[in-house]
Design a protein around this motif. Structure first.
Motif: not given
Length: 353
Positions: A71-91
């Motif tokens: 989430v922090a990396v996305a924040f730094k780029a001005g993005l809101f990665n609210i999809g971390a949950e789905g990415q976690l499940l896919m991983g």
């Protein structure tokens, strides 16, 4: 001296937010007739009272560190990665697929392969909103929210129809692909602590180096501050947005790997998302999007989650109260302007006296 002062200034908001959250939690306990001292004593005892609790707290913090970094990396780029949950499940899903399908490989090949595939699954899931944002300016929040649900349904479908014959849980992965550690379990009275904590800490250091010591990290922050100025300076804004989301997705996917290869050693049908990805947003906020801050923030959230399990039995306080405290901490972090304003007023008053 100025370095120390800047660090102290950076700590003011998160520390104040945590204290205010705990104070408000105590007030809520009093209102509903619970003893806040007994409640918090039970919480602390549930975190450090036994080696088992310490092990569980660290284990709980492991995916929080990785998702917080995502989430922090996305924040730094001005993005809101609210999809971390789905990415976690896919991983989680990708790592378990490799762990089950390539049984018999050497651990030196099998485990790294499962970890890398899990990261790749998470990265691909974040690539989708990344490419849509970069090329078509589609809002990443909307896309990632939809992909969270899609990931959950895909996860359950694959578990029931491809990895098993209609069962709700896969078989346990082999030792060659496992992150579980007999040594760490014995040291913490058979908790579920595993080697993933070392991976999480290692990536926290790597991300700190990337963000602070590399050209790519500078470009991420520049694009986050001002896309137009970054483009004028010769940076590829589209490329930076896509790579930032891919990196964020890989980190969230790695958080899922911690669950699949470490905590559970399998994949099972989920009635709802586990919530780690959403908690990771709070971890990143409290940690100030700093990799080092995220480590401590993740440990705090892990402690609150594990310690809460001890509160109903020992103090009769519902463990749901911890979710209220977490929500209050997030509120106070988000209201950092109010905290700074109150502190400035206090300082002016002290000087006037």
């Amino acid at each position: 001296m100025s370095r120390v002062k800047s660090i102290l200034n950076a700590l003011v908001i998160p520390v104040t937010a945590v204290l205010l959250g705990l104070i408000c939690g105590a007030v809520i306990m009093l209102i509903f007739g619970y003893d806040p001292i007994a409640g918090y004593s039970a919480l602390v005892n549930g975190v450090i009272g036994q080696p088992y609790y310490i092990g569980e707290t660290i284990r709980q913090s492991t995916p929080y560190i990785l998702v917080g970094l995502s989430v922090a990396v996305a924040f730094k780029a001005g993005l809101f990665n609210i999809g971390a949950e789905g990415q976690l499940l896919m991983g989680w899903l990708g790592s378990v697929i490799v762990a089950l399908q390539f049984d018999g490989l050497s651990k030196w090949i099998h485990l790294p392969l499962a970890v890398l595939v899990g990261m790749a699954f998470g990265a691909f899931w974040a690539f989708i909103p990344g490419i849509l944002k970069a090329t078509l300016r589609v809002n990443e929040v909307i896309v990632t929210i939809m992909l969270n649900y899609t990931a959950l349904y895909i996860f359950n479908y694959v578990v029931q129809n491809m990895l098993t014959d209609g069962l709700d849980k896969t078989k346990t992965i082999s030792e060659s692909a496992s992150l579980q550690s007999v040594f760490l379990q014995n040291m913490t009275q058979y908790s579920t602590l595993h080697w993933g904590i070392l991976i999480a800490l290692g990536f926290a250091i790597i991300i700190w180096l990337v963000l602070n010591k590399t050209t790519f990290g500078y470009e991420i922050e520049a694009v986050g501050f001002n896309e137009n100025a970054s483009k004028y300076a010769g940076m590829s804004v589209k490329k930076t947005i896509i790579l930032s989301m891919v990196l964020a997705g890989a980190l969230s996917g790695l958080g899922g790997v911690m669950e699949g290869l470490g905590t559970y050693g399998n994949a099972y049908v989920l009635s709802a998302s586990p919530g780690i990805g959403f908690d990771g947003i709070a971890v990143a906020l409290l940690g100030g999007s700093s990799p080092i801050g995220i480590i401590f923030s993740a440990l705090l959230f892990g402690a609150l989650k594990i310690g809460a399990l001890n509160m109903p039995a020992v103090a009769g306080v519902p463990n749901e109260l911890v979710n209220v405290i977490i929500a209050l901490i997030i509120f106070f972090v988000a209201s950092s302007y109010i905290i700074r304003w109150a502190m400035s007023k206090f300082k002016k008053g002290a000087k006037a006296e």
